[in-house]
Scaffold this motif. Structure first.
Motif, PDB file in Angstrom:
ATOM      1  N   UNK A   7       0.266  -1.312   0.173  1.00 51.27           N
ATOM      2  CA  UNK A   7       0.708   0.477  -0.377  1.00 51.27           C
ATOM      3  C   UNK A   7       0.790   0.842   0.099  1.00 51.27           C
ATOM      4  N   UNK A   8       1.844   1.103  -1.088  1.00 53.09           N
ATOM      5  CA  UNK A   8       2.580   2.186  -0.718  1.00 53.09           C
ATOM      6  C   UNK A   8       3.421   2.684   0.257  1.00 53.09           C
ATOM      7  N   UNK A   9       3.551   1.932   1.103  1.00 48.12           N
ATOM      8  CA  UNK A   9       4.407   2.258   2.041  1.00 48.12           C
ATOM      9  C   UNK A   9       5.093   0.596   3.079  1.00 48.12           C
ATOM     10  N   UNK A  10       5.976   1.123   3.475  1.00 51.18           N
ATOM     11  CA  UNK A  10       6.331  -0.439   4.430  1.00 51.18           C
ATOM     12  C   UNK A  10       5.898  -1.054   5.836  1.00 51.18           C
ATOM     13  N   UNK A  11       5.330  -1.613   5.336  1.00 56.55           N
ATOM     14  CA  UNK A  11       4.825  -2.402   6.652  1.00 56.55           C
ATOM     15  C   UNK A  11       6.134  -4.108   6.884  1.00 56.55           C
ATOM     16  N   UNK A  12       6.092  -4.500   8.362  1.00 58.40           N
ATOM     17  CA  UNK A  12       6.140  -5.582   8.869  1.00 58.40           C
ATOM     18  C   UNK A  12       5.575  -6.700   7.996  1.00 58.40           C
ATOM     19  N   UNK A  13       6.683  -7.744   7.792  1.00 60.90           N
ATOM     20  CA  UNK A  13       6.197  -8.929   7.223  1.00 60.90           C
ATOM     21  C   UNK A  13       6.960 -10.237   7.498  1.00 60.90           C
ATOM     22  N   UNK A  94      13.922   6.468  18.270  1.00 53.38           N
ATOM     23  CA  UNK A  94      15.081   5.669  19.281  1.00 53.38           C
ATOM     24  C   UNK A  94      16.114   5.356  18.613  1.00 53.38           C
ATOM     25  N   UNK A  95      15.655   5.067  16.919  1.00 51.86           N
ATOM     26  CA  UNK A  95      16.303   4.524  15.997  1.00 51.86           C
ATOM     27  C   UNK A  95      16.446   6.015  15.056  1.00 51.86           C
ATOM     28  N   UNK A  96      17.201   7.040  14.504  1.00 57.38           N
ATOM     29  CA  UNK A  96      17.197   7.966  13.698  1.00 57.38           C
ATOM     30  C   UNK A  96      17.090   7.386  12.335  1.00 57.38           C
ATOM     31  N   UNK A  97      18.315   6.483  12.107  1.00 54.47           N
ATOM     32  CA  UNK A  97      18.353   6.303  10.981  1.00 54.47           C
ATOM     33  C   UNK A  97      17.418   5.115  10.799  1.00 54.47           C
ATOM     34  N   UNK A  98      16.503   5.888  11.111  1.00 50.71           N
ATOM     35  CA  UNK A  98      15.145   4.459  10.023  1.00 50.71           C
ATOM     36  C   UNK A  98      14.230   5.097   9.292  1.00 50.71           C
ATOM     37  N   UNK A  99      15.347   4.504   7.923  1.00 54.40           N
ATOM     38  CA  UNK A  99      14.644   5.133   6.840  1.00 54.40           C
ATOM     39  C   UNK A  99      12.942   4.534   6.210  1.00 54.40           C
ATOM     40  N   UNK A 100      13.265   3.805   7.107  1.00 54.77           N
ATOM     41  CA  UNK A 100      11.853   2.780   6.634  1.00 54.77           C
ATOM     42  C   UNK A 100      10.476   3.574   7.804  1.00 54.77           C
ATOM     43  N   UNK A 101      10.784   4.358   8.772  1.00 54.41           N
ATOM     44  CA  UNK A 101      10.106   5.001   9.671  1.00 54.41           C
ATOM     45  C   UNK A 101       9.858   6.403   8.827  1.00 54.41           C
ATOM     46  N   UNK A 102      10.830   6.674   8.724  1.00 52.28           N
ATOM     47  CA  UNK A 102      10.756   8.060   7.900  1.00 52.28           C
ATOM     48  C   UNK A 102       9.446   7.959   6.441  1.00 52.28           C
ATOM     49  N   UNK A 103      10.041   7.158   6.223  1.00 50.38           N
ATOM     50  CA  UNK A 103       8.881   6.715   4.663  1.00 50.38           C
ATOM     51  C   UNK A 103       7.610   6.340   4.697  1.00 50.38           C
ATOM     52  N   UNK A 104       7.628   5.987   6.195  1.00 49.85           N
ATOM     53  CA  UNK A 104       6.127   5.224   6.411  1.00 49.85           C
ATOM     54  C   UNK A 104       4.917   6.613   7.426  1.00 49.85           C
ATOM     55  N   UNK A 105       6.021   7.185   7.752  1.00 53.40           N
ATOM     56  CA  UNK A 105       5.241   8.064   8.507  1.00 53.40           C
ATOM     57  C   UNK A 105       5.439   9.669   7.099  1.00 53.40           C
ATOM     58  N   UNK A 106       6.003   9.481   6.470  1.00 50.91           N
ATOM     59  CA  UNK A 106       5.759  10.654   5.217  1.00 50.91           C
ATOM     60  C   UNK A 106       4.443   9.646   4.587  1.00 50.91           C
ATOM     61  N   UNK A 107       4.491   8.748   4.097  1.00 46.22           N
ATOM     62  CA  UNK A 107       2.994   7.583   3.851  1.00 46.22           C
ATOM     63  C   UNK A 107       1.619   8.502   4.657  1.00 46.22           C
ATOM     64  N   UNK A 108       1.049   8.066   5.304  1.00 46.69           N
ATOM     65  CA  UNK A 108       0.570   8.941   6.684  1.00 46.69           C
ATOM     66  C   UNK A 108       0.698  10.057   6.512  1.00 46.69           C
ATOM     67  N   UNK A 133      13.171   2.619  -2.378  1.00 43.52           N
ATOM     68  CA  UNK A 133      12.725   2.840  -4.092  1.00 43.52           C
ATOM     69  C   UNK A 133      10.981   3.142  -3.999  1.00 43.52           C
ATOM     70  N   UNK A 134      10.031   2.715  -1.830  1.00 48.04           N
ATOM     71  CA  UNK A 134       8.737   2.803  -1.752  1.00 48.04           C
ATOM     72  C   UNK A 134       8.609   4.838  -1.497  1.00 48.04           C
ATOM     73  N   UNK A 135       9.681   5.091  -1.016  1.00 48.72           N
ATOM     74  CA  UNK A 135      10.148   6.313  -0.377  1.00 48.72           C
ATOM     75  C   UNK A 135      10.276   7.997  -1.737  1.00 48.72           C
ATOM     76  N   UNK A 136      11.008   6.866  -3.015  1.00 51.82           N
ATOM     77  CA  UNK A 136      10.756   7.334  -3.717  1.00 51.82           C
ATOM     78  C   UNK A 136       9.436   7.633  -4.538  1.00 51.82           C
ATOM     79  N   UNK A 137       8.773   6.651  -5.007  1.00 58.74           N
ATOM     80  CA  UNK A 137       7.317   5.865  -4.930  1.00 58.74           C
ATOM     81  C   UNK A 137       6.444   6.799  -4.622  1.00 58.74           C
ATOM     82  N   UNK A 138       6.785   7.352  -3.389  1.00 57.39           N
ATOM     83  CA  UNK A 138       5.840   8.207  -2.662  1.00 57.39           C
ATOM     84  C   UNK A 138       6.265   9.661  -2.609  1.00 57.39           C
TER      85      UNK A 138
END
Length: 176
Positions: A7-13, A94-108, A133-138
């Protein structure tokens, strides 16, 4: 940290793509156990059950950043966007280098029509991990909503190059 982009974001799998897996009957004994069971529930689309278990994991160990990411992802799937932003922000703390958290927060944030803040988060995600890639997409989709077609098409193209296949559909729709 295993995750997939849905769904254009990065979710746990981590445990989430095998829908035939049954949730553990045995009660978890520690934060890792609750996180694992929550991820199983997430994979079965039991988002409220997953949130409850992620919350128990956080209660037992509030320093494990990935659990905040996982719970934020579940909240996003339930359209609790403000709760999701809060959890992604906690993970980033807690983890300032979490690209996936920035990307998901942006998606939200983009779901909440806060396009400028979303673009900042996508750019931050890309600065941390230029292969996300999904950050570029979003980012491209956010630029479409602002009317920046050339910038959007460039970002969508980069998303496609990085393996985010959905980008090609958007390129066909917006860039030709």
């Amino acid at each position: 940290s295993h995750y997939s982009c849905i769904a254009q974001s990065c979710l746990p799998s981590q445990y989430g793509n095998n829908h035939s897996v049954k949730t553990t009957v045995e009660e978890p004994k520690d934060a890792a156990g609750f996180n694992k069971r929550a991820s199983l529930k997430y994979g079965q689309k039991d988002y409220s059950g997953a949130i409850a278990d992620y919350t128990k994991a956080i209660d037992l160990n509030s320093k494990e950043s990935e659990v905040y990411f996982n719970r934020g992802s579940a909240k996003a799937m339930m359209e609790d966007y403000y709760g999701a932003i809060s959890d992604f922000t906690k993970e980033i703390g807690l983890n300032p280098k979490s690209a996936k958290a920035y990307s998901n927060r942006g998606w939200v944030k983009s779901k909440l029509k806060d396009t400028e803040a979303a673009i900042k988060d996508f750019n931050k995600a890309i600065s941390i991990d230029p292969k996300i890639g999904f950050a570029y997409y979003n980012l491209g989709m956010a630029k479409i909503s602002k009317g920046d077609k050339p910038g959007a098409c460039q970002d969508l193209s980069k998303a496609g190059e990085l393996g985010f296949e959905k980008a090609y559909e958007s390129i066909k729709k917006f860039c030709h």
